[in-house]
Design a protein around this motif. Structure first.
Motif, PDB file in Angstrom:
ATOM      1  N   PRO A 147     -19.874   6.034   6.921  1.00  0.00           N
ATOM      2  CA  PRO A 147     -18.482   6.316   7.124  1.00  0.00           C
ATOM      3  C   PRO A 147     -17.694   4.675   7.838  1.00  0.00           C
ATOM      4  N   ALA A 148     -18.452   3.618   8.297  1.00  0.00           N
ATOM      5  CA  ALA A 148     -18.076   2.622   8.467  1.00  0.00           C
ATOM      6  C   ALA A 148     -17.928   1.747   8.162  1.00  0.00           C
ATOM      7  N   LEU A 149     -18.635   1.719   6.427  1.00  0.00           N
ATOM      8  CA  LEU A 149     -18.254   1.200   5.477  1.00  0.00           C
ATOM      9  C   LEU A 149     -16.558   1.624   4.407  1.00  0.00           C
ATOM     10  N   LEU A 150     -16.764   3.106   4.557  1.00  0.00           N
ATOM     11  CA  LEU A 150     -15.824   3.886   3.552  1.00  0.00           C
ATOM     12  C   LEU A 150     -14.000   2.739   4.264  1.00  0.00           C
ATOM     13  N   ALA A 151     -14.315   3.483   5.815  1.00  0.00           N
ATOM     14  CA  ALA A 151     -13.494   3.257   6.956  1.00  0.00           C
ATOM     15  C   ALA A 151     -12.906   1.344   6.475  1.00  0.00           C
ATOM     16  N   THR A 152     -13.727   0.972   6.673  1.00  0.00           N
ATOM     17  CA  THR A 152     -13.523  -0.280   6.277  1.00  0.00           C
ATOM     18  C   THR A 152     -12.643  -1.022   5.470  1.00  0.00           C
ATOM     19  N   PRO A 172     -10.279   2.232  13.612  1.00  0.00           N
ATOM     20  CA  PRO A 172     -11.016   3.524  14.042  1.00  0.00           C
ATOM     21  C   PRO A 172     -12.523   3.924  13.763  1.00  0.00           C
ATOM     22  N   GLY A 173     -13.485   3.807  14.926  1.00  0.00           N
ATOM     23  CA  GLY A 173     -15.180   4.331  14.876  1.00  0.00           C
ATOM     24  C   GLY A 173     -15.093   3.214  14.044  1.00  0.00           C
ATOM     25  N   VAL A 174     -15.238   1.629  14.132  1.00  0.00           N
ATOM     26  CA  VAL A 174     -15.382   1.023  13.128  1.00  0.00           C
ATOM     27  C   VAL A 174     -15.189  -0.735  14.327  1.00  0.00           C
TER      28      VAL A 174
END
Length: 386
Positions: A147-152, A172-174
């Motif tokens: 989730p954090a990787l894809l958001a980044t 958000p979330g990272v």
């Protein structure tokens, strides 16, 4: 008498597990090929082994009769033996489907999780399909981080070469510490996603992540002492400034010392028209590359007398070829014999930029006392020698 080493079900499962660890089974599920049905040849009794271990062979054949099922089908062959007559033995096993192989090693749930993860990654970033196929186990191992990787990745795709410090990002979330702690992995992924003009291919390695992808970098800094009161800056003689500002200083001193040990640099005596730079190991040559005004100065480098100290000196001369060494000669080494130590991880490659005497020192470090590489740390040298 030793037990015969004939293939058993546990051996077949180990073979399947090895295929799993190589990623082959996950790739077979994502991109079906001709792997299945999978036929695995058994290590079976020879004619001599059958005679010598007949009862063991019967038990072994029974073992495969019991193992047979929907997921694993033994192939049998009847052999004629001059003394034992006709005997039917397993020669191979056939695993009909990928699902059967996964059941044998208890990996069905893992495979389903991978398929779900990979499908989501590829749906959002089709360019990562090849990376997922190459590294399926890595995809699975990073399950909690995706989730954090894809958001980044999504943020970076929308803001290539952002010109910000990493700590400025608001994704958000990272947490920005997540990005800093996963620069190597993010680099792998960004190299697949970003257009060529968004990547500085000359900046390699996790340490140059910011430069490669267009983030602002915390400026490198140099500390220096002005050893002549006539050259103080606004009354200051001990200052630390960004490397870029040092390159623009163009001080009118005539001599520049570069010293690795901080206390040694602090204890340097007053010297007319001179300054001392606090060295930073292997980075010093790169940091001074744009300080072109140093090319007109007398530059002296003083580091440890060990293989890495001499290697730093050799590399410094790529930037400042006229620089000379200070107290890194044969005489200094031999005069301090009682203070020799052992270098734990010596460098053994070529050092092309050393003088003849420095090359002699480099050679002596590894030969004066067989079985160890010598070192003489800078702080152990008598200060009166300076």
């Amino acid at each position: 008498m030793s037990q015969p080493r004939w293939t058993r079900l546990s051996d077949i499962r180990r073979q399947l597990e090895r295929r799993w660890q190589k990623g082959d089974l996950l790739r077979a599920g994502e991109q079906p090929d001709d792997t299945f049905p999978l036929r695995l040849v058994l290590n079976k009794p020879t004619a001599g082994g059958l005679l010598e271990h007949f009862h063991d062979a019967r038990r072994w054949a029974t073992h495969w009769q019991n193992a047979a099922g929907q997921d694993l089908v033994p192939e049998w062959r009847t052999v004629n033996h001059r003394q034992l007559g006709r005997n039917t033995l397993p020669v191979a096993v056939v695993i009909p489907t990928l699902d059967a192989a996964l059941r044998q090693i208890g990996r069905r749930d893992d495979a389903r999780r991978y398929q779900t993860l990979a499908a989501d990654i590829i749906r959002r970033f089709p360019l990562l399909a090849h990376w997922c196929r190459r590294k399926p186990l890595k995809v699975l191992a990073l399950e909690a981080q995706w989730p954090a990787l894809l958001a980044t990745l999504e943020w970076m795709a929308q803001h290539p070469r952002p010109g910000l410090y990493i700590r400025q990002l608001e994704i958000p979330g990272v947490h920005t510490k997540f990005i800093e702690g996963n620069r190597g992995l993010l680099g792998e992924l960004l190299d697949q996603l970003l257009p060529e003009e968004a990547i500085d291919r000359d900046a390699t390695g996790a340490r140059r992540f910011e430069q490669r992808y267009g983030f602002r970098r915390r400026p490198s800094r140099l500390r220096l002492r002005l050893l002549d009161s006539a050259h103080r800056l606004a009354g200051l003689d001990d200052i630390e400034i960004p490397v870029e500002q040092f390159a623009a200083l163009r001080l009118s001193v005539s001599r520049v010392y570069i010293v690795e040990n901080d206390i040694t640099a602090l204890a340097f005596p007053p010297t007319p028209s001179a300054l001392v730079i606090f060295g930073q190991g292997y980075g010093i040559g790169h940091q001074l590359a744009d300080a072109h005004w140093l090319k007109d100065k007398e530059v002296l480098y003083w580091g440890d007398i060990d293989t890495h100290g001499l290697r730093i000196l050799s590399q410094l001369r790529n930037t400042l070829p006229h620089s000379r060494s200070l107290l890194m000669d044969t005489a200094t080494l031999t005069d301090h014999r009682h203070l020799w130590g052992t270098e734990p991880s010596p460098y053994t490659g070529e050092l092309p930029n050393l003088t003849a005497d420095e090359q002699t020192v480099y050679y002596l470090l590894g030969t004066l006392e067989p079985g160890r590489h010598l070192r003489l740390e800078q702080e152990h040298i008598k200060f009166s020698a300076l």
